[in-house]
Design a protein around this motif. Structure first.
Motif, PDB file in Angstrom:
ATOM      1  N   PHE A 289       8.169  17.574  25.634  1.00 44.92           N
ATOM      2  CA  PHE A 289       8.120  16.574  24.569  1.00 44.92           C
ATOM      3  C   PHE A 289       6.802  16.661  23.810  1.00 44.92           C
ATOM      4  O   PHE A 289       6.756  16.553  22.585  1.00 44.92           O
ATOM      5  CB  PHE A 289       8.291  15.167  25.149  1.00 44.92           C
ATOM      6  N   ALA A 290       5.711  16.835  24.550  1.00 41.21           N
ATOM      7  CA  ALA A 290       4.387  16.913  23.931  1.00 41.21           C
ATOM      8  C   ALA A 290       4.271  18.150  23.044  1.00 41.21           C
ATOM      9  O   ALA A 290       3.740  18.092  21.928  1.00 41.21           O
ATOM     10  CB  ALA A 290       3.312  16.935  25.012  1.00 41.21           C
ATOM     11  N   GLU A 291       4.760  19.274  23.546  1.00 40.22           N
ATOM     12  CA  GLU A 291       4.695  20.505  22.766  1.00 40.22           C
ATOM     13  C   GLU A 291       5.535  20.406  21.503  1.00 40.22           C
ATOM     14  O   GLU A 291       5.163  20.925  20.445  1.00 40.22           O
ATOM     15  CB  GLU A 291       5.147  21.674  23.641  1.00 40.22           C
ATOM     16  N   GLU A 292       6.660  19.725  21.601  1.00 38.18           N
ATOM     17  CA  GLU A 292       7.509  19.525  20.423  1.00 38.18           C
ATOM     18  C   GLU A 292       6.790  18.684  19.376  1.00 38.18           C
ATOM     19  O   GLU A 292       6.850  18.961  18.174  1.00 38.18           O
ATOM     20  CB  GLU A 292       8.806  18.834  20.843  1.00 38.18           C
ATOM     21  N   ALA A 293       6.087  17.650  19.847  1.00 32.43           N
ATOM     22  CA  ALA A 293       5.353  16.785  18.922  1.00 32.43           C
ATOM     23  C   ALA A 293       4.264  17.557  18.194  1.00 32.43           C
ATOM     24  O   ALA A 293       4.086  17.419  16.975  1.00 32.43           O
ATOM     25  CB  ALA A 293       4.747  15.601  19.679  1.00 32.43           C
ATOM     26  N   MET A 294       3.529  18.402  18.923  1.00 33.46           N
ATOM     27  CA  MET A 294       2.439  19.151  18.299  1.00 33.46           C
ATOM     28  C   MET A 294       2.962  20.298  17.445  1.00 33.46           C
ATOM     29  O   MET A 294       2.315  20.692  16.476  1.00 33.46           O
ATOM     30  CB  MET A 294       1.475  19.667  19.369  1.00 33.46           C
TER      31      MET A 294
ATOM     32  N   PHE B  64       2.122  12.438  29.049  1.00 37.72           N
ATOM     33  CA  PHE B  64       2.561  12.896  27.727  1.00 37.72           C
ATOM     34  C   PHE B  64       1.364  13.031  26.796  1.00 37.72           C
ATOM     35  O   PHE B  64       1.174  14.078  26.141  1.00 37.72           O
ATOM     36  CB  PHE B  64       3.583  11.914  27.151  1.00 37.72           C
ATOM     37  N   PHE B  65       0.525  12.021  26.733  1.00 37.39           N
ATOM     38  CA  PHE B  65      -0.618  12.076  25.819  1.00 37.39           C
ATOM     39  C   PHE B  65      -1.681  13.061  26.293  1.00 37.39           C
ATOM     40  O   PHE B  65      -2.383  13.667  25.479  1.00 37.39           O
ATOM     41  CB  PHE B  65      -1.196  10.677  25.603  1.00 37.39           C
ATOM     42  N   GLU B  66      -1.783  13.233  27.603  1.00 32.82           N
ATOM     43  CA  GLU B  66      -2.708  14.241  28.118  1.00 32.82           C
ATOM     44  C   GLU B  66      -2.244  15.631  27.697  1.00 32.82           C
ATOM     45  O   GLU B  66      -3.048  16.465  27.261  1.00 32.82           O
ATOM     46  CB  GLU B  66      -2.780  14.136  29.642  1.00 32.82           C
ATOM     47  N   ARG B  67      -0.943  15.865  27.800  1.00 34.34           N
ATOM     48  CA  ARG B  67      -0.409  17.169  27.403  1.00 34.34           C
ATOM     49  C   ARG B  67      -0.497  17.368  25.890  1.00 34.34           C
ATOM     50  O   ARG B  67      -0.765  18.479  25.428  1.00 34.34           O
ATOM     51  CB  ARG B  67       1.045  17.296  27.879  1.00 34.34           C
ATOM     52  N   VAL B  68      -0.296  16.298  25.122  1.00 34.16           N
ATOM     53  CA  VAL B  68      -0.470  16.383  23.669  1.00 34.16           C
ATOM     54  C   VAL B  68      -1.883  16.869  23.347  1.00 34.16           C
ATOM     55  O   VAL B  68      -2.079  17.758  22.519  1.00 34.16           O
ATOM     56  CB  VAL B  68      -0.214  15.010  22.999  1.00 34.16           C
TER      57      VAL B  68
ATOM     58  N   VAL C 248      12.352  10.834  32.909  1.00 33.11           N
ATOM     59  CA  VAL C 248      11.971  12.137  33.440  1.00 33.11           C
ATOM     60  C   VAL C 248      10.641  12.049  34.159  1.00 33.11           C
ATOM     61  O   VAL C 248       9.863  11.123  33.963  1.00 33.11           O
ATOM     62  CB  VAL C 248      11.862  13.194  32.318  1.00 33.11           C
ATOM     63  N   GLY C 249      10.377  13.057  34.964  1.00 32.12           N
ATOM     64  CA  GLY C 249       9.088  13.167  35.614  1.00 32.12           C
ATOM     65  C   GLY C 249       8.123  13.919  34.727  1.00 32.12           C
ATOM     66  O   GLY C 249       8.471  14.410  33.650  1.00 32.12           O
ATOM     67  N   SER C 250       6.884  14.042  35.189  1.00 37.06           N
ATOM     68  CA  SER C 250       5.832  14.657  34.382  1.00 37.06           C
ATOM     69  C   SER C 250       6.117  16.111  34.033  1.00 37.06           C
ATOM     70  O   SER C 250       5.622  16.622  33.023  1.00 37.06           O
ATOM     71  CB  SER C 250       4.493  14.559  35.123  1.00 37.06           C
ATOM     72  N   ALA C 251       6.904  16.800  34.865  1.00 34.01           N
ATOM     73  CA  ALA C 251       7.177  18.217  34.623  1.00 34.01           C
ATOM     74  C   ALA C 251       7.891  18.443  33.306  1.00 34.01           C
ATOM     75  O   ALA C 251       7.717  19.470  32.644  1.00 34.01           O
ATOM     76  CB  ALA C 251       8.014  18.792  35.769  1.00 34.01           C
TER      77      ALA C 251
ATOM     78  N   HIS D  19      10.493   9.105  22.962  1.00 32.74           N
ATOM     79  CA  HIS D  19      10.073   7.970  23.791  1.00 32.74           C
ATOM     80  C   HIS D  19      11.118   7.625  24.834  1.00 32.74           C
ATOM     81  O   HIS D  19      10.826   7.429  25.998  1.00 32.74           O
ATOM     82  CB  HIS D  19       9.792   6.752  22.916  1.00 32.74           C
ATOM     83  N   ASP D  20      12.379   7.525  24.444  1.00 32.69           N
ATOM     84  CA  ASP D  20      13.415   7.162  25.399  1.00 32.69           C
ATOM     85  C   ASP D  20      13.479   8.161  26.544  1.00 32.69           C
ATOM     86  O   ASP D  20      13.759   7.811  27.680  1.00 32.69           O
ATOM     87  CB  ASP D  20      14.782   7.085  24.697  1.00 32.69           C
ATOM     88  N   GLY D  21      13.193   9.434  26.233  1.00 36.11           N
ATOM     89  CA  GLY D  21      13.241  10.447  27.271  1.00 36.11           C
ATOM     90  C   GLY D  21      12.170  10.264  28.319  1.00 36.11           C
ATOM     91  O   GLY D  21      12.365  10.617  29.476  1.00 36.11           O
ATOM     92  N   LEU D  22      11.017   9.715  27.942  1.00 33.06           N
ATOM     93  CA  LEU D  22       9.921   9.530  28.893  1.00 33.06           C
ATOM     94  C   LEU D  22      10.289   8.586  30.013  1.00 33.06           C
ATOM     95  O   LEU D  22       9.752   8.674  31.109  1.00 33.06           O
ATOM     96  CB  LEU D  22       8.680   8.985  28.171  1.00 33.06           C
TER      97      LEU D  22
END
Length: 214
Positions: A15-20, A95-99, A7-10, A1-4
């Motif tokens: 982060f999303a891939e790490e979560a999944m 982030f949630f779109e990429r998740v 950073v930009g969307s790129a 979360h703190d990283g969001l």
């Protein structure tokens, strides 16, 4: 979360891939992390969730109660509303779109566990009297809805382009499954947030609705 927030969307995709990747074979810790990201976006602390009861809807309200108590219902001093957090306002839904995109590729989006566990938490936060929770939950839910809308369009095309009866039947079954998932996600958000008392939430909802209709 703190990283969001920095950073930009790129970079958000990582982060999303790490979560999944953490989710793997139905690891509830990953879903709990996503719920906590939403709480932090609303200005509340990360939740202490009993992972063994993550799928038990009866624990959602009491678990959220403490977090809700720390967020004034009408506050505007949270990340998604802060004027100096433009990067975060872009990165959070991205982030949630990429998740959701990664979950679609991995099969998690339609595994009968991931969305079915996450959505009741999002719905509960979306029904909150606290504006920050409604805002954060709406942004996350609508991001998932956008991905599901795209998947429905692709599945519909697959039905049209099917070369034989078996392929057509398989494609139709997938289309029907995705349409129902999309209906559940959208029905939990669009109708209510289009009429939300908060203008920022209404505006964001209508923007996404316009994208879904294009």
């Amino acid at each position: 979360h703190d990283g969001l927030a920095n950073v930009g969307s790129a970079v958000v995709g990582g982060f999303a891939e790490e979560a999944m990747k953490q989710y793997g074979d139905h690891d509830m810790a990953a879903v709990a992390t996503l719920v906590s990201v939403i709480c932090r976006a609303a200005g509340a602390p990360a939740l202490d969730i009993d992972l063994d009861r993550m799928q038990d809807e009866s624990v959602i309200a009491p678990t959220l109660e403490e977090a809700l108590a720390r967020v004034p219902a009408t506050t505007t001093t949270y990340l998604l509303a802060a004027k100096d957090q433009k990067k975060y306002r872009r990165a959070f839904p991205a982030f949630f779109e990429r998740v959701a995109e990664v979950a679609a590729v991995d099969g998690a989006l339609t595994d009968g566990v991931f969305l079915e566990t996450l959505m009741p938490w999002l719905a509960a936060m979306g029904d909150s009297k606290a504006r920050p929770f409604r805002h954060a939950a709406a942004a996350a839910t609508l991001a998932v809805a956008k991905v599901l809308s795209d998947l429905v369009a692709r599945a519909d095309l697959a039905v049209t382009n099917a070369k034989n009866r078996k392929d057509a039947a398989d494609a139709k079954a997938r289309l029907e499954d995705l349409v129902e998932r999309h209906r559940v996600v959208v029905s939990n958000t669009l109708h209510f947030r289009c009429k939300d008392a908060c203008p920022e939430i209404r505006l964001h909802t209508f923007k996404v609705l316009r994208e879904l209709m294009m």
